[in-house]
Design an enzyme around this catalytic site. Structure first.
Site, PDB file in Angstrom:
ATOM      1  N   HIS A   1       2.673  -4.291   9.788  1.00 56.28           N
ATOM      2  CA  HIS A   1       1.485  -4.654   8.992  1.00 56.28           C
ATOM      3  C   HIS A   1       0.416  -5.259   9.920  1.00 56.28           C
ATOM      4  CE1 HIS A   1       3.173  -3.757   5.142  1.00 56.28           C
ATOM      5  NE2 HIS A   1       3.930  -4.826   4.998  1.00 56.28           N
TER       6      HIS A   1
ATOM      7  N   SER B   1       0.812  -1.225   0.000  1.00 55.40           N
ATOM      8  CA  SER B   1       0.000   0.000   0.000  1.00 55.40           C
ATOM      9  C   SER B   1       0.844   1.272   0.000  1.00 55.40           C
ATOM     10  CB  SER B   1      -0.916   0.005   1.234  1.00 55.40           C
ATOM     11  OG  SER B   1      -1.799  -1.076   1.181  1.00 55.40           O
ATOM     12  N   GLY B   2       2.165   1.126  -0.062  1.00 50.96           N
ATOM     13  CA  GLY B   2       3.021   2.311  -0.053  1.00 50.96           C
ATOM     14  C   GLY B   2       3.932   2.390   1.158  1.00 50.96           C
TER      15      GLY B   2
ATOM     16  N   LYS C   1       6.541  -0.390 -10.217  1.00 52.81           N
ATOM     17  CA  LYS C   1       6.168   0.730 -11.099  1.00 52.81           C
ATOM     18  C   LYS C   1       5.913   2.018 -10.325  1.00 52.81           C
ATOM     19  CE  LYS C   1       4.292  -1.445 -15.203  1.00 52.81           C
ATOM     20  NZ  LYS C   1       3.084  -1.606 -16.031  1.00 52.81           N
ATOM     21  N   GLY C   2       5.347   1.853  -9.139  1.00 59.58           N
ATOM     22  CA  GLY C   2       5.060   3.032  -8.319  1.00 59.58           C
ATOM     23  C   GLY C   2       4.024   3.948  -8.948  1.00 59.58           C
TER      24      GLY C   2
HETATM   25  P1  PAP Z   1       5.517  -3.759   1.488  1.00 62.11           P
HETATM   26  O1  PAP Z   1       4.194  -3.701   2.147  1.00 62.11           O
HETATM   27  O2  PAP Z   1       5.927  -5.156   1.110  1.00 62.11           O
HETATM   28  O3  PAP Z   1       6.567  -3.027   2.233  1.00 62.11           O
HETATM   29  P2  PAP Z   1       4.905  -1.521  -0.162  1.00 62.11           P
HETATM   30  O4  PAP Z   1       6.091  -0.649  -0.124  1.00 62.11           O
HETATM   31  O5  PAP Z   1       3.753  -1.181   0.713  1.00 62.11           O
HETATM   32  O6  PAP Z   1       5.341  -3.035   0.071  1.00 62.11           O
HETATM   33  O7  PAP Z   1       4.327  -1.567  -1.624  1.00 62.11           O
HETATM   34  C1  PAP Z   1       5.115  -1.666  -2.750  1.00 62.11           C
HETATM   35  C2  PAP Z   1       4.510  -0.749  -3.775  1.00 62.11           C
HETATM   36  O8  PAP Z   1       4.948   0.593  -3.522  1.00 62.11           O
HETATM   37  C3  PAP Z   1       4.987  -1.090  -5.174  1.00 62.11           C
HETATM   38  O9  PAP Z   1       3.895  -0.744  -6.026  1.00 62.11           O
HETATM   39  P3  PAP Z   1       3.702  -1.320  -7.485  1.00 62.11           P
HETATM   40  O10 PAP Z   1       3.889  -2.792  -7.429  1.00 62.11           O
HETATM   41  O11 PAP Z   1       2.300  -0.932  -7.879  1.00 62.11           O
HETATM   42  O12 PAP Z   1       4.709  -0.633  -8.323  1.00 62.11           O
HETATM   43  C4  PAP Z   1       6.171  -0.168  -5.334  1.00 62.11           C
HETATM   44  O13 PAP Z   1       6.544   0.049  -6.669  1.00 62.11           O
HETATM   45  C5  PAP Z   1       5.635   1.088  -4.671  1.00 62.11           C
HETATM   46  N1  PAP Z   1       6.703   1.995  -4.248  1.00 62.11           N
HETATM   47  C6  PAP Z   1       7.897   1.677  -3.685  1.00 62.11           C
HETATM   48  N2  PAP Z   1       8.611   2.768  -3.452  1.00 62.11           N
HETATM   49  C7  PAP Z   1       7.881   3.813  -3.886  1.00 62.11           C
HETATM   50  C8  PAP Z   1       8.108   5.233  -3.943  1.00 62.11           C
HETATM   51  N3  PAP Z   1       9.230   5.768  -3.503  1.00 62.11           N
HETATM   52  N4  PAP Z   1       7.123   6.007  -4.435  1.00 62.11           N
HETATM   53  C9  PAP Z   1       5.961   5.474  -4.890  1.00 62.11           C
HETATM   54  N5  PAP Z   1       5.693   4.149  -4.883  1.00 62.11           N
HETATM   55  C10 PAP Z   1       6.636   3.327  -4.390  1.00 62.11           C
END
Ligand code: PAP
Length: 354
Positions: free
Chosen positions: A144, A86-87, A315-316
């Site tokens: 989490h 979720s970010g 992808k973010g």
């Molecule tokens: P986690 O719960 O396992 O820690 P988490 O960081 O919540 O994961 O989610 C990963 C998502 O955040 C990924 O999304 P996507 O698969 O749709 O691309 C990841 O790319 C995105 N993410 C990681 N870092 C950033 C950032 N700096 N800015 C925006 N989105 C990001």
């Protein structure tokens, strides 16, 4: 601001606990609890335990029990919370940069050389068996764990909690890709063993490491309504669209507000640039590093899975679900969102279907 920063140890360093010690006494006790807890498998075949109304991944489960028993918040503790995908990584980086900005700047920040998840540990992973060994210099941790299962030491304290959620369609697609990388397969096309349709079924039933997505959100949402001074409720899409506003809001909420002087010196923008997806995902530590043992899948103290740090950076983007979900799949998720959130006052930034 002075008071917040002065309470932080000035010899800034990240958590460097290389060794992940296994405490046999705790482990045996938790094994016993686990042996009497209902168990199922998630879509990828990992064990899930049903506990306090949520399904919980086997690795997180023992860590959660340990945290419930042992976690002691520091003074001015800040806790970041979310369901997976979720970010969390982004929120961790931003908050870490906000809280450390008096000691390091954008050219010396540990985020440049350390994996984000090593800078800000998860309480249910890093303190799994030896919580007292978590020696933080920055009073910042993440989790989490669903709100109702948080350690009482947190819910009974004055800790600030920042929660982030996301359109479930994007979170689900992100989770599907992540699980794929965790299992060591680089190409999504190779993941024939768990088709998106099957994974969706599990997701809609809450058979995931942190239980039903919507229940997780609602737990924190309701708590944020009851204690708005304790919980700040964020949405990934808002953070994307109005990053400056929300970064300032987070800083203010956790007691590290930006001064006018800092704003004039573009400190807010520098933090945003440091933590942007483009920047973090291009750093060597995040492209070539391997996730350390405490983020892998542990079984009896042995790390059985390792995956690359870049699994956390895909992808973010907002709305990438459109490239993966059929209109029917998207509709199903949107309908659950509507039903689950009805009457709660919570609305999500659910990007339109079709
Ligand atoms: P986690 O719960 O396992 O820690 P988490 O960081 O919540 O994961 O989610 C990963 C998502 O955040 C990924 O999304 P996507 O698969 O749709 O691309 C990841 O790319 C995105 N993410 C990681 N870092 C950033 C950032 N700096 N800015 C925006 N989105 C990001």
């Amino acid at each position: 601001m002075e008071s917040s920063s002065s309470k932080m140890n000035h010899s800034l360093k990240c958590n460097e606990k290389e060794e992940y010690r296994f405490d046999p006494t705790n482990h045996n006790k938790f094994k016993e609890i686990m042996s009497t807890t209902p168990i199922r498998k998630d879509a990828w075949g990992f064990d899930l335990y049903q506990y306090e109304g949520f399904w919980c991944g086997s690795f997180q489960f023992e860590g959660m029990l340990s945290a419930q028993e042992h976690f002691k918040p520091q003074p001015n503790q800040v806790i970041l919370s979310s369901t997976p995908k979720s970010g969390t990584t982004w929120l961790k980086a931003l908050t870490f940069a906000i809280m450390t900005r008096f000691h390091v700047d954008e050219s010396t920040n540990p985020l440049l050389t350390r994996f984000v998840h090593d800078c800000v540990p998860f309480i249910e992973m890093n303190i799994r068996s030896s919580p007292q060994k978590l020696n933080l210099d920055v009073p910042l941790v993440a989790t989490h764990i669903p709100y109702t299962s948080l350690p009482k030491s947190i819910t009974n304290s004055s800790c600030k909690i920042v929660y982030i959620c996301r359109d479930p369609k994007d979170a689900f697609v992100s989770l599907w890709h992540f699980k794929h990388k965790m299992s060591g397969k680089e190409e999504v096309s190779a993941m024939e063993d768990v088709p998106l349709e099957d994974a969706l079924e599990f997701f809609c039933q809450g058979l995931n490491a942190c239980g039903l997505y919507w229940d997780h959100l609602l737990g924190y949402w309701r708590a944020s309504l009851e204690s708005p001074e304790m919980i700040l409720f964020l949405k990934y899409e808002d953070l994307k669209n109005e990053t400056v506003f929300w970064v300032k809001k987070i800083a203010q909420f956790i007691g590290y507000p930006f001064s006018l002087e800092e704003e004039n010196k573009s400190v807010v923008q520098k933090i945003i640039d440091l933590c942007s997806f483009e920047h973090l995902s291009s750093l060597e530590v995040n492209t070539s590093g391997m996730v350390r043992s405490e983020h892998g899948i542990m079984q009896d103290g042995v790390n059985t899975h390792k995956f690359k740090n870049n699994a956390f950076f895909r992808k973010g983007k907002v709305g990438d679900w459109k490239n993966h979900l059929t209109p029917e799949m998207a509709k199903r998720l949107d309908q659950i969102t509507e039903q689950k959130l009805a009457g709660s006052g919570l609305t999500l930034n659910v990007s339109p279907n079709g």
